[in-house]
Every structure is written in C-alpha cells, then in structure tokens.
Scaffold this motif. Structure first.
Motif, PDB file in Angstrom:
ATOM      1  N   ILE A 167      39.797  27.259  40.678  1.00  0.00           N
ATOM      2  CA  ILE A 167      40.780  27.782  39.726  1.00  0.00           C
ATOM      3  C   ILE A 167      42.068  28.168  40.450  1.00  0.00           C
ATOM      4  O   ILE A 167      42.038  28.782  41.518  1.00  0.00           O
ATOM      5  CB  ILE A 167      40.207  29.002  38.979  1.00  0.00           C
ATOM      6  CG1 ILE A 167      39.031  28.581  38.097  1.00  0.00           C
ATOM      7  CG2 ILE A 167      41.278  29.696  38.153  1.00  0.00           C
ATOM      8  CD1 ILE A 167      38.276  29.755  37.485  1.00  0.00           C
ATOM      9  N   THR A 168      43.183  27.804  39.872  1.00  0.00           N
ATOM     10  CA  THR A 168      44.484  28.276  40.333  1.00  0.00           C
ATOM     11  C   THR A 168      44.906  29.418  39.419  1.00  0.00           C
ATOM     12  O   THR A 168      45.114  29.220  38.221  1.00  0.00           O
ATOM     13  CB  THR A 168      45.534  27.162  40.304  1.00  0.00           C
ATOM     14  OG1 THR A 168      45.105  26.088  41.169  1.00  0.00           O
ATOM     15  CG2 THR A 168      46.890  27.674  40.783  1.00  0.00           C
ATOM     16  N   ALA A 169      44.996  30.608  39.981  1.00  0.00           N
ATOM     17  CA  ALA A 169      45.222  31.822  39.186  1.00  0.00           C
ATOM     18  C   ALA A 169      46.484  32.544  39.639  1.00  0.00           C
ATOM     19  O   ALA A 169      47.141  32.154  40.619  1.00  0.00           O
ATOM     20  CB  ALA A 169      44.012  32.745  39.302  1.00  0.00           C
ATOM     21  N   GLU A 170      46.786  33.620  38.915  1.00  0.00           N
ATOM     22  CA  GLU A 170      47.947  34.442  39.248  1.00  0.00           C
ATOM     23  C   GLU A 170      47.556  35.871  39.592  1.00  0.00           C
ATOM     24  O   GLU A 170      48.165  36.488  40.465  1.00  0.00           O
ATOM     25  CB  GLU A 170      48.938  34.450  38.074  1.00  0.00           C
ATOM     26  CG  GLU A 170      49.539  33.094  37.767  1.00  0.00           C
ATOM     27  CD  GLU A 170      50.529  33.144  36.616  1.00  0.00           C
ATOM     28  OE1 GLU A 170      50.417  34.061  35.766  1.00  0.00           O
ATOM     29  OE2 GLU A 170      51.426  32.278  36.569  1.00  0.00           O
ATOM     30  N   ASP A 171      46.548  36.405  38.900  1.00  0.00           N
ATOM     31  CA  ASP A 171      46.160  37.804  39.084  1.00  0.00           C
ATOM     32  C   ASP A 171      44.658  37.941  39.260  1.00  0.00           C
ATOM     33  O   ASP A 171      43.891  36.995  39.034  1.00  0.00           O
ATOM     34  CB  ASP A 171      46.622  38.642  37.888  1.00  0.00           C
ATOM     35  CG  ASP A 171      48.113  38.961  37.953  1.00  0.00           C
ATOM     36  OD1 ASP A 171      48.527  39.643  38.903  1.00  0.00           O
ATOM     37  OD2 ASP A 171      48.856  38.508  37.058  1.00  0.00           O
ATOM     38  N   MET A 172      44.254  39.146  39.645  1.00  0.00           N
ATOM     39  CA  MET A 172      42.842  39.481  39.825  1.00  0.00           C
ATOM     40  C   MET A 172      42.475  40.711  39.025  1.00  0.00           C
ATOM     41  O   MET A 172      43.312  41.569  38.758  1.00  0.00           O
ATOM     42  CB  MET A 172      42.532  39.753  41.302  1.00  0.00           C
ATOM     43  CG  MET A 172      42.406  38.544  42.172  1.00  0.00           C
ATOM     44  SD  MET A 172      41.811  39.027  43.820  1.00  0.00           S
ATOM     45  CE  MET A 172      40.171  39.691  43.410  1.00  0.00           C
TER      46      MET A 172
END
Length: 337
Positions: A167-172
């Motif tokens: 997955i390419t994400a922005e936040d956690m």
C-alpha cells in the motif's frame, strides 16, 4: 482492562432492573459500554448467517486498501475485509472505517509474547536468534516482505500482511489494544490503552509506507549514534492525551521524552536501534529501550526483544524505568491511510 469489563458485566446481571437514576453518573459510561460488550458477546456466540454472507461477499471487492474500499464501494463498517495486492494476492485484514473519516488499513501488529525472553522465539520484530552483533538486522522484518500471523490473532501474536509493503499511504494510525482482546471489540472506546493518528501526510516524504521508510532509516545495530534518529511526527489523539501517554511509561523514562509524537528509528546509548517510539519523541537521554519497540539484532544483555526493556525494574537495579503494565501487556496495531 478486559477483566474489569467482565466484572462490570457480572455486576450488571445482578442489577438488571436498576435504572440509571440509581447509579452514580461516573459509572453510567462504564455500564453502557458493558451492556454493549454483553450484547456483542451474545450476538457473536450465535451463528449469524446474514453477517457471514456479507463478510464473505466482501471478497468480491477489488481494492488495495481500506481507503479504496471506502471510496469505491462506500463501505463504512469497521471489521474484516479482503484486499488485493498489485500482484493479485488476496488477503484479509481489519479496516477501521470510522476514525477520523475512516479508510484505515491494519498492516501489522507488534505483540510481546514474553517480556522475560531476550530475543527469543516470537520476537519477530527484533530477533528470534538471540542478541548477536554478527546479525545486526535481527529478523529484519521492518524492511522486508515477510508476512506472518492472521488478522484475528493480531492481539495475541505478531502480525504482518502484504499491505505493509504494497500500500502507498500518507498517514498512520496506532492502537494499543490489550493482549488477547477479541477482534470484534477492538473498536470499543473502553478497549484501547492508547489510540492516535497522524494527519500531515508524512509518509509521502518516505516512500508511502513503513517498508520504504525503514529502508531510509534501517533498524540495525551500530547503524549510527544516539542523535541519528528518524522522523518524529506530531499525532492527533483518538483515545488518551499527552498526560496519559506520559503516565504509560516509567517515571525515569518521562524525563527523556516529549509526548504527542510518533518517532521512527531511535538509537540508544549502546547503539541498538529501535523501530518506533509510540506516542513520544526522545529529547534528552538515550535510554530508548524503555519506551520504544521493535529493534535490530543486538542489544545490551538486559535488553533485546520486541519490547526491549519494558520490564527493567524487575531486574533489581535502578528503578523507575519499567513501562506500565497496561503498555507492556498490549499489542501495538499499525494502520495506513
């Protein structure tokens, strides 16, 4: 915490016909949560075929993340879903579809099976091969494509699914949930020891996921000095606050960090690397083994493990470094969005 919920449930059975007017206001929230727990438990013990069909039909969805499930299929219910990697692999994971707009994908959990072990079997997020300077990366699972565990046992054992690297994400988002707590109840307010998320899209600067971040900041023994830590990212609390975060760690540890952050790749005085400092940013002193998790393959003999030295006080030496029991006996669930 789960034990307390069960005690409240037993109390409810004897007070079934008592109205809230007869109960102190400070207890109403706990009783309401306990009723919810009892109702969920009762429903869970019955075979709900309609629910099973709904969950099974989710395998027909095509999405690489829970965010895509939310956006493409308008799914808004927390629970287990099926995702597909870029190579077409189908796997199950948990989606948080409610926190801060939802769309959070569970990609891993860090579970300490025994704080008395020192990099023994089960310490997949550090080393299962003992503390060995000749194996500086340990098992290396912070930056490889190994997968292990199942989503349903993510609070009972370590868990890592293909979403961790796919997955390419922005936040956690991070949840600390008591060990062995059933998946069906993870999203209850009373379940969490600590819950928070980021909202500044920091992962875009580090490759879009932890797999890429830890390529830039290896979790490896002797990779650098104490000051060579990775990024420290501000967090938004979903359960807890800065003061409650401070109190989850030992009084000696509290002098060394600032709460309100998640920090990556911290290095301690013995040059051992830890992967994540949950809820805090080291500021002075470098005894990070007492409040950071995961690691490479070599630590001081009194340390080593997925929670390297959360139990230091029991060794009978300098006191005040051990983390709270709530923290030491909770799995750390890691989500992307």
């Amino acid at each position: 915490m789960l034990h307390n919920i069960f005690l409240l449930f037993v109390g409810l059975l004897s007070l079934e016909h008592v109205s809230f007017a007869e109960v102190p206001s400070s207890q109403i929230v706990n009783i309401t949560e306990t009723r919810e727990y009892a109702e969920r438990t009762q429903n869970f013990t019955r075979t709900n075929f309609e629910h099973l069909v709904k969950v099974r039909n989710r395998s027909m969805y095509v999405a690489r993340s829970c965010k895509e499930l939310r956006d493409r299929y308008d799914e808004r219910e927390d629970g287990v879903y099926y995702l597909t990697t870029g190579n077409g692999m189908l796997y199950q994971t948990y989606c948080d579809m409610t926190t801060a707009g939802g769309g959070w994908t569970l990609v891993a959990s860090v579970h300490e099976n025994s704080v008395y072990g020192r990099c023994t079997v089960g310490d997949r997020w550090s080393s299962q091969q003992g503390s060995n300077p000749d194996l500086p990366d340990g098992d290396g699972n912070w930056s490889n494509r190994n997968t292990f565990g199942t989503v349903e046992s993510a609070t009972s054992d370590d868990f890592k699914n293909p979403g961790y690297y796919d997955i390419t994400a922005e936040d956690m988002s991070v949840w600390h949930i008591p060990n062995n707590f059933p998946l069906e109840f993870w999203n209850m307010e009373a379940a969490a020891v600590l819950r928070y998320h980021t909202e500044n899209r920091f992962l875009r600067l580090y490759g879009g996921n932890l797999f890429q971040l830890f390529k830039q900041y290896p979790v490896r023994y002797n990779v650098g000095s104490c000051g060579d830590r990775g990024p420290a990212i501000p967090i938004v609390y979903d359960h807890g606050d800065k003061e409650s975060t401070r109190m989850l760690y030992g009084p000696s540890s509290r002098r060394e960090f600032e709460p309100g952050f998640i920090t990556f790749r911290a290095i301690n005085n013995e040059r051992a690397a830890m992967a994540i400092c949950s809820g805090v940013k080291p500021t002075v002193g470098y005894n990070t083994e007492h409040y950071c998790i995961g690691g490479g393959g070599y630590f001081h003999p009194d340390q080593c493990g997925d929670f390297p030295s959360f139990d230091y006080d029991r060794l009978g030496r300098e006191q005040g470094w051990s983390a709270s029991r709530e923290m030491a006996e909770a799995a750390v669930l890691l989500f992307y969005r």
